[in-house]
Write a protein that holds these residues in place. Structure first.
Motif, PDB file in Angstrom:
ATOM      1  N   THR A  39       4.902  -6.792   1.681  1.00 36.17           N
ATOM      2  CA  THR A  39       5.863  -6.962   0.863  1.00 36.17           C
ATOM      3  C   THR A  39       5.067  -7.230  -0.617  1.00 36.17           C
ATOM      4  N   LEU A  40       3.684  -6.956  -0.712  1.00 35.83           N
ATOM      5  CA  LEU A  40       3.514  -6.661  -2.253  1.00 35.83           C
ATOM      6  C   LEU A  40       3.696  -5.037  -2.547  1.00 35.83           C
ATOM      7  N   THR A  41       3.575  -4.611  -1.067  1.00 31.21           N
ATOM      8  CA  THR A  41       3.046  -3.268  -1.619  1.00 31.21           C
ATOM      9  C   THR A  41       4.824  -2.464  -1.802  1.00 31.21           C
ATOM     10  N   THR A  42       5.674  -3.349  -1.722  1.00 34.84           N
ATOM     11  CA  THR A  42       7.323  -3.392  -2.333  1.00 34.84           C
ATOM     12  C   THR A  42       7.456  -3.685  -3.891  1.00 34.84           C
ATOM     13  N   ALA A  43       6.616  -4.650  -3.667  1.00 38.08           N
ATOM     14  CA  ALA A  43       6.399  -5.207  -5.152  1.00 38.08           C
ATOM     15  C   ALA A  43       6.320  -4.455  -5.940  1.00 38.08           C
ATOM     16  N   ILE A  44       5.352  -3.730  -6.251  1.00 34.58           N
ATOM     17  CA  ILE A  44       4.378  -2.929  -6.692  1.00 34.58           C
ATOM     18  C   ILE A  44       5.193  -1.224  -7.253  1.00 34.58           C
ATOM     19  N   GLU A  45       6.255  -1.231  -5.817  1.00 39.31           N
ATOM     20  CA  GLU A  45       6.310   0.262  -5.947  1.00 39.31           C
ATOM     21  C   GLU A  45       7.627   0.072  -6.713  1.00 39.31           C
ATOM     22  N   GLU A  46       8.384  -0.927  -6.352  1.00 39.69           N
ATOM     23  CA  GLU A  46       9.343  -1.475  -7.301  1.00 39.69           C
ATOM     24  C   GLU A  46       9.214  -1.258  -8.989  1.00 39.69           C
ATOM     25  N   VAL A  47       8.325  -2.260  -9.045  1.00 33.61           N
ATOM     26  CA  VAL A  47       7.872  -2.026 -10.424  1.00 33.61           C
ATOM     27  C   VAL A  47       7.264  -0.659 -11.682  1.00 33.61           C
ATOM     28  N   SER A  48       6.592  -0.221 -10.594  1.00 27.37           N
ATOM     29  CA  SER A  48       5.879   0.976 -11.378  1.00 27.37           C
ATOM     30  C   SER A  48       6.782   2.229 -10.758  1.00 27.37           C
ATOM     31  N   GLY A  49       7.165   2.341 -10.267  1.00 27.39           N
ATOM     32  CA  GLY A  49       8.028   3.381  -9.635  1.00 27.39           C
ATOM     33  C   GLY A  49       7.366   4.291  -8.943  1.00 27.39           C
ATOM     34  N   GLU A  50       6.111   4.303  -8.463  1.00 23.76           N
ATOM     35  CA  GLU A  50       5.467   5.008  -7.313  1.00 23.76           C
ATOM     36  C   GLU A  50       5.072   4.317  -6.281  1.00 23.76           C
ATOM     37  N   GLN A  51       4.652   5.710  -5.452  1.00 22.39           N
ATOM     38  CA  GLN A  51       4.467   5.062  -3.805  1.00 22.39           C
ATOM     39  C   GLN A  51       2.732   4.533  -4.371  1.00 22.39           C
ATOM     40  N   VAL A  52       2.547   4.325  -3.876  1.00 22.85           N
ATOM     41  CA  VAL A  52       0.827   3.154  -3.550  1.00 22.85           C
ATOM     42  C   VAL A  52       0.730   2.782  -2.241  1.00 22.85           C
ATOM     43  N   GLN A  53      -0.759   2.790  -2.043  1.00 21.16           N
ATOM     44  CA  GLN A  53      -1.268   1.920  -1.266  1.00 21.16           C
ATOM     45  C   GLN A  53      -2.366   1.029  -1.687  1.00 21.16           C
ATOM     46  N   VAL A  54      -1.980  -0.567  -1.280  1.00 16.60           N
ATOM     47  CA  VAL A  54      -2.838  -1.944  -1.133  1.00 16.60           C
ATOM     48  C   VAL A  54      -3.820  -1.689  -0.413  1.00 16.60           C
ATOM     49  N   CYS A  55      -4.985  -2.160  -1.084  1.00 21.60           N
ATOM     50  CA  CYS A  55      -5.903  -1.897   0.488  1.00 21.60           C
ATOM     51  C   CYS A  55      -6.718  -3.375   0.126  1.00 21.60           C
ATOM     52  N   GLY A  56      -6.479  -4.089   0.811  1.00 24.33           N
ATOM     53  CA  GLY A  56      -7.027  -5.124   0.764  1.00 24.33           C
ATOM     54  C   GLY A  56      -8.314  -5.796   1.311  1.00 24.33           C
ATOM     55  N   ALA A  57      -9.223  -6.838   0.808  1.00 31.19           N
ATOM     56  CA  ALA A  57     -10.007  -7.387   1.716  1.00 31.19           C
ATOM     57  C   ALA A  57     -10.109  -7.522   2.437  1.00 31.19           C
TER      58      ALA A  57
END
Length: 267
Positions: A39-57
């Motif tokens: 869910t967080l990845t989708t939100a960041i991609e919608e805001v940034s317009g980029e494909q991203v990888q979210v790395c959790g602790a």
């Protein structure tokens, strides 16, 4: 200034994220299932317009909550950190909130650079658990010897092989399971205290194994029920057998409180 058509240099952002894990299948992305990371990845991609990888602790299980999970993401977007918080939150359900964002060095990794993690487990002790608390506590109104539980909790402190408190992680690839991984962890603080209607167990450690905190709590409950003496904890650790320790308590009482990093404030 970048050349026309050239891609902007990447930034690395450290996010602090809070969530109610009740309606999610844990942190890690899973096919066709709602997860925090997905869910967080989708939100960041919608805001940034980029494909991203979210790395959790770390990976919290289904139903586990977080007051301040940590994650990092690399992206080219130049949105200021304060605006990024608001923009991402506008694309998230109310059960997930980005609390803060800060720029960190490109080689920073939320899991690899974590110094310690702190969890708490909440046990509700009264006969009737209010509906507004039931998602976040484990109701246990039966008699418990709280002093025995507090004494048992102190025995967890130190550097030990916690194999007796590690459940099998079915999400791991068989090859990963077969590797001789270390079960040694350092518990910096292990405290059980009464807070009003709740017993709250707070533990800070260098890292935690699968279901480890929930198994630690399950064993404390056995001590509270006089089914094992507090001084038996060292024997359980030495056994290095999951069957030697107590049961796994429900996920809903577990909260990831914070992840600490050298040189980076917790909030």
């Amino acid at each position: 200034m970048n050349e026309p058509g050239a891609r902007a240099p990447l930034r690395n952002l450290l996010l602090r994220v809070a969530y109610d894990g009740t309606d999610f299948y844990g942190w890690q992305i899973q096919p066709r299932r709602p997860t925090i990371q997905g869910t967080l990845t989708t939100a960041i991609e919608e805001v940034s317009g980029e494909q991203v990888q979210v790395c959790g602790a770390g990976r919290t299980d289904a139903g586990v909550h977080a007051c301040a999970q940590a994650a990092n993401v690399k992206l080219a977007s130049r949105i200021p950190c304060s605006n990024f918080v608001q923009a991402v939150n506008d694309h998230l359900p109310e059960s997930i909130r980005v609390l803060s964002v800060q720029e960190v060095p490109l080689d920073f990794h939320a899991r690899h650079h974590a110094q310690s993690k702190t969890y708490c487990y909440r046990i509700f002790r009264e006969k009737i658990c209010p509906p507004w608390l039931s998602r976040y506590v484990f109701p246990l109104p039966y008699p418990l010897q709280e002093e025995a539980m507090q004494e048992a909790a102190r025995h967890y402190q130190g550097t030990w092989d916690f194999r007796s408190f590690a459940s099998t992680d079915r999400s791991q690839h068989p090859r990963q399971k077969s590797e001789d991984k270390s079960y040694v962890r350092t518990i910096l603080s292990s405290v059980l205290e009464r807070r009003g209607e709740e017993l709250v167990y707070t533990v800070e450690g260098s890292g935690f194994l699968h279901h480890m905190v929930r198994n630690l709590v399950g064993t404390l409950i056995l001590a509270g029920r006089k089914q094992l003496p507090p001084e038996a904890i060292p024997e359980i650790l030495a056994a290095r057998q999951r069957s030697a320790a107590g049961p796994t308590v429900p996920a809903r009482g577990l909260h990831l409180v914070r992840v600490s990093y050298p040189g980076h404030p917790d909030s």
